[in-house]
Design a protein around this motif. Sequence first.
Motif, short mmCIF file in Angstrom:
data_model
loop_
_atom_site.label_atom_id
_atom_site.label_comp_id
_atom_site.label_asym_id
_atom_site.label_seq_id
_atom_site.Cartn_x
_atom_site.Cartn_y
_atom_site.Cartn_z
N GLN A 63 40.28 20.34 -7.15
CA GLN A 63 39.43 19.72 -6.13
C GLN A 63 40.23 19.39 -4.87
OE1 GLN A 63 37.58 16.07 -7.37
NE2 GLN A 63 35.98 16.20 -5.82
N ALA A 64 41.51 19.07 -5.04
CA ALA A 64 42.34 18.77 -3.87
C ALA A 64 42.58 20.01 -3.02
CB ALA A 64 43.67 18.17 -4.32
N ALA A 65 42.53 21.18 -3.62
CA ALA A 65 42.79 22.43 -2.88
C ALA A 65 41.52 23.08 -2.36
CB ALA A 65 43.53 23.42 -3.78
N GLU A 66 40.35 22.60 -2.75
CA GLU A 66 39.11 23.22 -2.30
C GLU A 66 38.76 22.79 -0.89
OE1 GLU A 66 36.21 22.12 -5.17
OE2 GLU A 66 36.73 23.74 -6.58
N ALA A 67 38.11 23.70 -0.17
CA ALA A 67 37.65 23.40 1.18
C ALA A 67 36.39 22.53 1.12
CB ALA A 67 37.37 24.68 1.95
N VAL A 68 36.22 21.71 2.12
CA VAL A 68 35.10 20.79 2.19
C VAL A 68 34.13 21.27 3.25
CG1 VAL A 68 34.40 18.40 2.58
CG2 VAL A 68 36.58 18.90 1.45
N GLU A 69 32.87 21.37 2.89
CA GLU A 69 31.85 21.75 3.85
C GLU A 69 31.43 20.53 4.68
OE1 GLU A 69 28.58 23.53 1.90
OE2 GLU A 69 29.73 25.24 1.10
N ASN A 70 31.32 20.76 5.98
CA ASN A 70 30.92 19.71 6.92
C ASN A 70 31.77 18.46 6.78
OD1 ASN A 70 28.78 21.38 7.80
ND2 ASN A 70 27.43 20.58 6.20
N THR A 81 37.01 12.56 2.42
CA THR A 81 36.37 13.70 1.79
C THR A 81 36.78 13.77 0.32
OG1 THR A 81 38.21 15.18 2.36
CG2 THR A 81 36.42 14.94 3.97
N PRO A 82 36.03 14.50 -0.53
CA PRO A 82 36.44 14.64 -1.93
C PRO A 82 37.83 15.22 -2.09
CG PRO A 82 34.17 15.34 -1.65
CD PRO A 82 34.70 15.09 -0.28
N ALA A 83 38.23 16.14 -1.20
CA ALA A 83 39.58 16.71 -1.28
C ALA A 83 40.64 15.67 -0.97
CB ALA A 83 39.70 17.90 -0.32
N GLU A 84 40.39 14.83 0.02
CA GLU A 84 41.35 13.76 0.35
C GLU A 84 41.47 12.75 -0.78
OE1 GLU A 84 40.66 13.83 5.22
OE2 GLU A 84 39.72 12.28 3.96
N THR A 85 40.36 12.42 -1.40
CA THR A 85 40.41 11.50 -2.54
C THR A 85 41.18 12.11 -3.70
OG1 THR A 85 38.28 10.56 -1.89
CG2 THR A 85 39.00 10.17 -4.14
N ALA A 86 40.99 13.41 -3.96
CA ALA A 86 41.72 14.07 -5.05
C ALA A 86 43.22 14.13 -4.75
CB ALA A 86 41.16 15.48 -5.26
N LEU A 236 48.13 -1.44 -12.93
CA LEU A 236 47.93 -0.71 -11.68
C LEU A 236 47.16 0.56 -12.02
CD1 LEU A 236 51.47 -1.07 -10.07
CD2 LEU A 236 49.43 -2.40 -9.56
N HIS A 237 45.92 0.61 -11.58
CA HIS A 237 45.01 1.71 -11.94
C HIS A 237 44.63 2.45 -10.68
CE1 HIS A 237 42.12 3.78 -14.56
NE2 HIS A 237 41.27 3.70 -13.55
N LEU A 238 44.99 3.74 -10.63
CA LEU A 238 44.69 4.59 -9.49
C LEU A 238 43.55 5.53 -9.86
CD1 LEU A 238 45.34 5.62 -6.63
CD2 LEU A 238 47.04 7.15 -7.65
N LYS A 239 42.42 5.37 -9.19
CA LYS A 239 41.26 6.20 -9.46
C LYS A 239 40.36 6.18 -8.23
CE LYS A 239 37.57 7.05 -12.82
NZ LYS A 239 36.89 6.56 -14.05
N GLY A 240 39.80 7.35 -7.90
CA GLY A 240 38.93 7.43 -6.74
C GLY A 240 39.64 7.19 -5.43
N ARG A 258 43.32 -10.28 -9.11
CA ARG A 258 42.79 -8.92 -8.99
C ARG A 258 42.67 -8.58 -7.51
NH1 ARG A 258 37.85 -5.85 -12.02
NH2 ARG A 258 37.74 -4.05 -10.63
N GLN A 259 43.20 -7.45 -7.14
CA GLN A 259 43.22 -7.07 -5.73
C GLN A 259 43.31 -5.57 -5.60
OE1 GLN A 259 46.35 -8.94 -3.53
NE2 GLN A 259 45.64 -8.21 -1.55
N THR A 260 42.68 -5.04 -4.55
CA THR A 260 42.80 -3.62 -4.21
C THR A 260 43.93 -3.46 -3.21
OG1 THR A 260 40.43 -3.26 -4.57
CG2 THR A 260 41.60 -1.63 -3.25
N LEU A 261 44.88 -2.58 -3.54
CA LEU A 261 46.04 -2.35 -2.68
C LEU A 261 45.81 -1.09 -1.86
CD1 LEU A 261 48.91 -3.08 -5.23
CD2 LEU A 261 47.81 -4.67 -3.65
N PRO A 262 45.39 -1.22 -0.61
CA PRO A 262 45.20 -0.01 0.22
C PRO A 262 46.53 0.63 0.56
CG PRO A 262 44.87 -1.98 1.53
CD PRO A 262 45.07 -2.45 0.12
N PHE A 263 46.54 1.94 0.60
CA PHE A 263 47.78 2.66 0.88
C PHE A 263 47.45 3.93 1.62
CE2 PHE A 263 46.21 4.40 -3.01
CZ PHE A 263 46.55 5.75 -3.00
N ARG A 264 48.49 4.58 2.13
CA ARG A 264 48.34 5.82 2.87
C ARG A 264 49.45 6.77 2.45
NH1 ARG A 264 49.94 7.04 8.26
NH2 ARG A 264 50.55 4.88 8.50
N LEU A 265 49.12 8.04 2.32
CA LEU A 265 50.08 9.07 1.93
C LEU A 265 50.33 10.00 3.09
CD1 LEU A 265 48.87 10.07 -1.65
CD2 LEU A 265 50.86 8.70 -1.08
#
Length: 364
Positions: A63-70, A81-86, A236-240, A258-265
């Motif tokens: 899914q990370a390698a698939e192209a995203v429409e629109n 996008t779903p690819a960015e999330t994957a 630490l649970h990484l999903k979605g 309990r907290q959501t840790l936002p991050f960037r790659l």
Amino acid sequence: NTGTTGTYTNKRMTSKNLKPLASLFQQWSSQQQEESSSDQQYVPQSSYRILLQSTYGLSTRIQAAEAVENPQVYRRAGVPTPAETAIRDSQGGYAWLEHLVELAQKHNHLIFVATNSQPSPIASKLISRSKNDENANITVVKTAVDPWGWDDECKEGSSLRNLQELYEQLSNVIHQKSSAVLVWESLAPLIVVHGFEMTHQFLTSFESCMQVWPIRIELLTPVQHSILEDDAQALLHLKGGEMTMIRQGVRERGNILRQTLPFRLEGGKLVELEIEDSSPKPSEEAKDKTSSTDKTSSSSTSPLAPVAATSGSSRKIQLKMEEDDEPKKKVETSEPNRPRIYLQDDDPEFDDMDEEDPDDDLDI
């Protein structure tokens, strides 16, 4: 592990955003130092265990390698996008492990157990640091072994096959250091060689140390995940594409956060934590425009709506009462290009009604 090689980035997470995660290693270090400097005999607390759950499944990588429409639709909605999330799911687990290793060696003595057969960038980097810097609080234990046992004869040091020997080696290092953090590169090789039950018993046998357990979500069953979650004090649970942290306090285990840790790659590397409230605040001009728009809309309300009072004089509506004696105006409603019929009921020429004899005009 694409994009995980190279040196650490110069960008750092701010202490405000890192407090929920970095405080675990800081509190553990300060607690161990206080207990070691105290003259009173103390009973060491149980180990503090951090369970890092992430995914690297085939479906996620596809899914990370698939192209995203629109993709512009997702951009306008402000969602990835779903690819960015994957991509965040597949590469984020290794990036967070690398970040935990960095935090551990800042405040404690790091014991990194290399379990993968192929040397990872983290292990290679730590080995290089420990050789170049004698004061570095790093101990790297190479335990990688072929699950089929083909390289047992040429293996030097501890091996994953001999858990007793590995336990003694790690325990000696833990007891020699006042504050030790035991980070496993991956629990998958241990589970493949010894199974889940034996691996779980081996991991929980270490006392008075902090441990980091990285595990792939697709490797274990839900029941096995629940067993590890019950034994861990931080999850630490990484999903979605989101990292969720649930942890107990180091000193007071009753405190649960309990907290959501936002991050960037960037290139598969964790470079910074974004600000939690990332929505832009409205500027003064936007506020003025909003207030002026509200005033305009309130002044141009419908006649049925109540009229807002101004600071000067209030606008009043005059209502006129109609008397019964006053003639009422007749409004003729007719459509154009239609014949019109006028009725005059008071014309005496067409009055054929006689009050005395209604039939006197008939010729009989």
